[in-house]
Design an enzyme around this catalytic site. Structure first.
Site, PDB file in Angstrom:
ATOM      1  N   GLU A 256      38.344  48.499  30.472  1.00 45.44           N
ATOM      2  CA  GLU A 256      39.491  48.408  31.502  1.00 45.44           C
ATOM      3  C   GLU A 256      39.820  46.978  31.761  1.00 45.44           C
ATOM      4  O   GLU A 256      38.878  46.204  32.131  1.00 45.44           O
ATOM      5  CB  GLU A 256      39.418  49.205  32.652  1.00 45.44           C
ATOM      6  CG  GLU A 256      40.435  49.146  33.892  1.00 45.44           C
ATOM      7  CD  GLU A 256      39.975  49.687  35.050  1.00 45.44           C
ATOM      8  OE1 GLU A 256      40.720  50.344  36.131  1.00 45.44           O
ATOM      9  OE2 GLU A 256      38.728  49.841  35.515  1.00 45.44           O
ATOM     10  N   LYS A 322      48.114  54.007  34.111  1.00 43.21           N
ATOM     11  CA  LYS A 322      46.993  54.795  35.109  1.00 43.21           C
ATOM     12  C   LYS A 322      48.101  55.588  35.811  1.00 43.21           C
ATOM     13  O   LYS A 322      48.869  54.903  36.428  1.00 43.21           O
ATOM     14  CB  LYS A 322      46.189  54.003  35.521  1.00 43.21           C
ATOM     15  CG  LYS A 322      45.322  54.699  36.515  1.00 43.21           C
ATOM     16  CD  LYS A 322      44.089  53.576  37.039  1.00 43.21           C
ATOM     17  CE  LYS A 322      43.079  54.411  37.924  1.00 43.21           C
ATOM     18  NZ  LYS A 322      42.256  53.338  38.687  1.00 43.21           N
ATOM     19  N   CYS A 374      39.267  54.427  34.650  1.00 37.98           N
ATOM     20  CA  CYS A 374      38.135  54.389  35.836  1.00 37.98           C
ATOM     21  C   CYS A 374      38.418  55.776  36.730  1.00 37.98           C
ATOM     22  O   CYS A 374      37.867  56.731  36.420  1.00 37.98           O
ATOM     23  CB  CYS A 374      38.739  53.143  36.593  1.00 37.98           C
ATOM     24  SG  CYS A 374      37.643  52.447  37.897  1.00 37.98           S
TER      25      CYS A 374
END
Length: 504
Positions: A256, A322, A374
């Site tokens: 990430e 995301k 994440c």
């Protein structure tokens, strides 16, 4: 004072059931103890006991949040601890609500309330915590069983089914103790035995046509230095050098935000990297930050190299963005009010925009990946709804450097393993400084890199064919059953109440 003291003790020991400790029986001890403490307590007192249990549970279980606040929040340590306590108190509201409802409307009939009502209300409690204010589904008690026979219920009903079963078993033990009748222990024995039998059940089968070689690059970049201007190119060069040593892999994956710059700032470098990957018949996947023409910021995943339809270009429509952003870390609720109060509410990278809930799988060198960046991997239903018939692997990129040498990264990996188990798909997890790992379709770790070390994980794995029941239906059958149980309980309670009023 004995009951409140015991409630705190039971709550404080419960996180030992989760990674990295994994003393899984402790969660049964903790919940059983709590259920016994709630016996014959007024609703307000029951809520207070559950609240104390929750404060201790979250205060110990998510203590890793303090590391990021203390290190990167720019506030005094005493303020950091105060904020950690405040967060624990907020999360403890949900178990408190469980205790209040259980003893307010279902105080009679110990067996019925412990074996049916308590599991349903606990399921509601965890669901609410995973939904309100975008949700925080961390430490759902089902995750503690990822290495036990109870884990085999995950492909059927998800981690929620495991939580449900834990409360049934704990309720049965509590009922056995309270009534001094051993017969109720048959429930944990049955669920354990059935879970052991389910271990032999193969919901999915290996797909030899999808065998793929991976190189997962763990850069181990110091989070405190990562975004300093002078560290940009040393970081990029480090990842590039490690990539050039592994061109023989079909797919090379960086973690990430591995590139410490916005994508629009590096068109020449990314074009060259894409060209090199194409020449080597390899593909590269990396986390990267983006800014749209309208000024919106995204935490994204970029794919380059072989298998892409066209050479690299800055087209944000071809990225994964995301969706589930971390409160305060990636966006600030009520930001006009909170940002001026303290540096904590103005952390770097805390102004992101959420991507769509449903996004196309990433197509990388002939393979398809459902992606989760994440924190998103904790939202099982979101991951499930993004899986398609073409999905080969679950991909999650993360940067747990924010949490230092704490228990947070281990819990994060445990959660990721549950997604593989639920969906019957191998999981690939790439992080900045650990835990970088690959699991099989049963959530078992095949290979793993040590934390805090620059390294490359090489592995060749294959995907699976078939669908688990959870992939087909999610947890909705379980929630439907719970609603039916709760409705029936309310009707029975109301009928008994009317009967009592008639006799009076």
């Amino acid at each position: 004072m004995i009951r409140p003291f015991l409630a705190v003790i039971f709550g404080a020991i419960a996180p030992l059931a989760f990674a990295p400790y994994s003393y899984w029986p402790i969660i049964f001890l903790s919940v059983t103890g709590l259920l016994i403490l709630l016996r014959d307590r007024p609703p307000k007192n029951a809520a207070w006991l559950c609240f104390l249990w929750g404060v201790a549970y979250f205060g110990v279980g998510i203590s890793w949040v303090h590391v990021s606040i203390d290190t990167f929040g720019g506030v005094p340590r005493i303020v950091s601890f105060a904020l950690m306590l405040l967060l624990s108190c907020y999360l403890a509201i949900y178990p408190a609500l469980f205790g209040w409802v259980l003893n307010r409307w279902f105080s009679q009939n110990t067996t019925f309330r412990l074996l049916l009502i308590a599991p349903v209300l606990w399921l509601c409690n965890e669901w609410l915590r995973g939904w309100v204010f975008t949700g925080f589904p961390w430490l759902w008690i089902g995750y503690s069983q990822v290495d036990t026979p109870f884990a085999q219920y995950a492909p059927i009903g998800g981690v929620e089914a495991i939580s449900f079963i834990i409360i049934i078993c704990s309720g049965a033990v509590a009922n056995s103790i309270l009534k001094k009748q051993l017969r109720w222990l048959i429930f944990p024995v049955l669920f354990w035995s059935l879970g052991s039998l389910l271990n032999a059940q193969s919901w999915v089968t290996p797909d030899n046509t999808t065998k793929t070689s991976f190189a997962l690059i763990q850069g181990n970049i110091d989070q405190a230095k990562k975004w300093l201007p002078g560290e940009r190119w040393p970081t990029i060069i480090k990842y590039t050098d490690l990539t050039q040593e592994n061109w023989d892999a079909n797919i090379i994956i960086w973690p990430e935000a591995a590139v410490p710059a916005f994508e629009y700032e590096l068109p020449g470098f990314l074009t060259s990297l894409d060209h090199a990957a194409r020449q080597k018949h390899s593909s590269i996947v990396t986390g990267i930050l983006n800014q749209s023409e309208t000024g919106k910021f995204y935490n994204s995943i970029l794919t380059m190299g072989a298998g892409q339809k066209a050479p690299y270009s800055l087209n944000l429509k071809d990225r994964y963005h995301k969706h589930h952003l971390l409160p305060f870390g990636e966006f600030v609720p009520f930001e006009t009010l909170l940002r001026p109060l303290a540096p904590l509410f103005n952390l770097p990278m805390s102004s992101f925009t959420a991507g769509s809930y449903i996004q196309p799988n990433l197509s990388v060198n002939g393979r398809h990946f459902v992606s989760a960046l994440c924190y998103e991997i904790a939202f099982g239903e979101q991951v499930r709804e993004n899986v398609t018939n073409e999905t080969d692997f679950i991909l999650t990129l993360s940067n747990d450097a924010w949490f230092g040498h704490s228990i947070g990264p281990f819990q994060h990996m445990e959660i990721a393993r549950m997604r593989a188990l639920e969906l019957g798909k191998p999981l690939i997890r790439v992080t900045n400084n650990g835990i970088t790992a690959i699991t099989n379709a049963k959530g078992q770790v095949i290979k793993q890199l040590p934390q805090f070390k620059t390294a490359v994980l090489r592995a060749t794995i294959e995907s699976t064919k078939g669908k688990t029941p959870y992939y087909r239906f999610g947890s909705w059958p379980l929630y439907g059953l719970s609603a039916l149980i709760l409705l029936s309980a309310c009707l029975i309670s109301r009928k008994n109440s009317k009967r009592s009023d008639k006799w009076l």
